[in-house]
Design a protein around this motif. Sequence first.
Motif, PDB file in Angstrom:
ATOM      1  N   HIS A 122       0.829  -1.210   0.000  1.00  0.00           N
ATOM      2  CA  HIS A 122       0.000   0.000   0.000  1.00  0.00           C
ATOM      3  C   HIS A 122       0.860   1.256   0.000  1.00  0.00           C
ATOM      4  O   HIS A 122       0.513   2.258  -0.639  1.00  0.00           O
ATOM      5  N   ILE A 151       0.567   4.191  -2.833  1.00  0.00           N
ATOM      6  CA  ILE A 151       0.345   5.613  -2.547  1.00  0.00           C
ATOM      7  C   ILE A 151       1.460   6.467  -3.130  1.00  0.00           C
ATOM      8  O   ILE A 151       1.214   7.544  -3.692  1.00  0.00           O
ATOM      9  N   PHE A 200       0.904   7.470  -6.712  1.00  0.00           N
ATOM     10  CA  PHE A 200      -0.246   8.281  -7.110  1.00  0.00           C
ATOM     11  C   PHE A 200       0.161   9.566  -7.827  1.00  0.00           C
ATOM     12  O   PHE A 200      -0.444   9.970  -8.818  1.00  0.00           O
TER      13      PHE A 200
END
Length: 327
Positions: A288, A292, A295
């Motif tokens: 995760h 992120i 992004f």
Amino acid sequence: MKVLGISFGRKNGNSDILVKEALFGAKSAKPDAIIEFVNTINMNIGRCRGCGACSTALEKGKDNVCIFQDDFQALEDKIREADAIILGAPVYALQPVGQLKDFIDRFSCRHDYSAITYVLDKRRNGELPGNADDFPMERLKKRTVSYISIGGAITDDWTSMGTATLHIFGFPPMMKVMGNYNANCMGTTGNPYLDDKLIENMHEMGKRTVLGLEDDSVEFFRPEGKPEEVCPVCHQRLLMVNPGSTTVTCPICGIHGQLSIVNDGIQVEFTKEEQERARGTFKGLREHTLEIQGFGAICGPKIMANKEKLDKLMNERIKNFDSTINA
């Protein structure tokens, strides 16, 4: 050893009783332990505003503190001091009370083991400012935790997301979960002290919570009479199904398994590889973190290429919503 009990329920109510009885169990297993109990009912804990100040500060070489001051910091400090935690919360509408979620939203990003160590590694490599050794790593020390959700319904249908939601508290800092107990039936039990088995279960879960900190042979607490678990990691029975496929997902751990029917019953198999990437593991958290971190490279060019369009729409339809929609 310091053991902390936290109750998000009414003062001297069922949540307080069960958490405190679990603490009595912990004390019996570790007589020298320092025990502390906190009831949050009168604490002012505001919601996370998604401002990003904590993450930004960490990337700039500072501590990832929350800039909004209320009682959040006092509870956070007590958790940081603890080695073992018993967390209890009432369930009024499927999930634990909102104050718990407000606390978790602010606590999780500031204690995400993967996200923090990712930034600290970049500090050591000179890619980000700051001294990695200045970060207080005791925040990420090994801890054990057990969860208690409390509800009134005779069946667990109305408390089905109780302990599942409590798990969100412990997986960012990779706490070792030693038990989760859905104490439904309080509406007919009347008072926890009228159910000797319930109190006995609290004592046993408290014992395992403290013993499991230093002894990996201590098993997760599975009380008699409770339904069998489905997920071998979080020990919950919730599943996300994919129509047209036998692949299912544990919504708490985020791991994928294969569903089959065996002797007219449902059976789900999660491979060892999947279990090792559950959200409460470093591998799962790092997945995760990297997601992120990617992004910006995806969204940044989109936003810049459409800046004029987005500015116009934001100004007309969002910032001036009332005048635009009622024109």
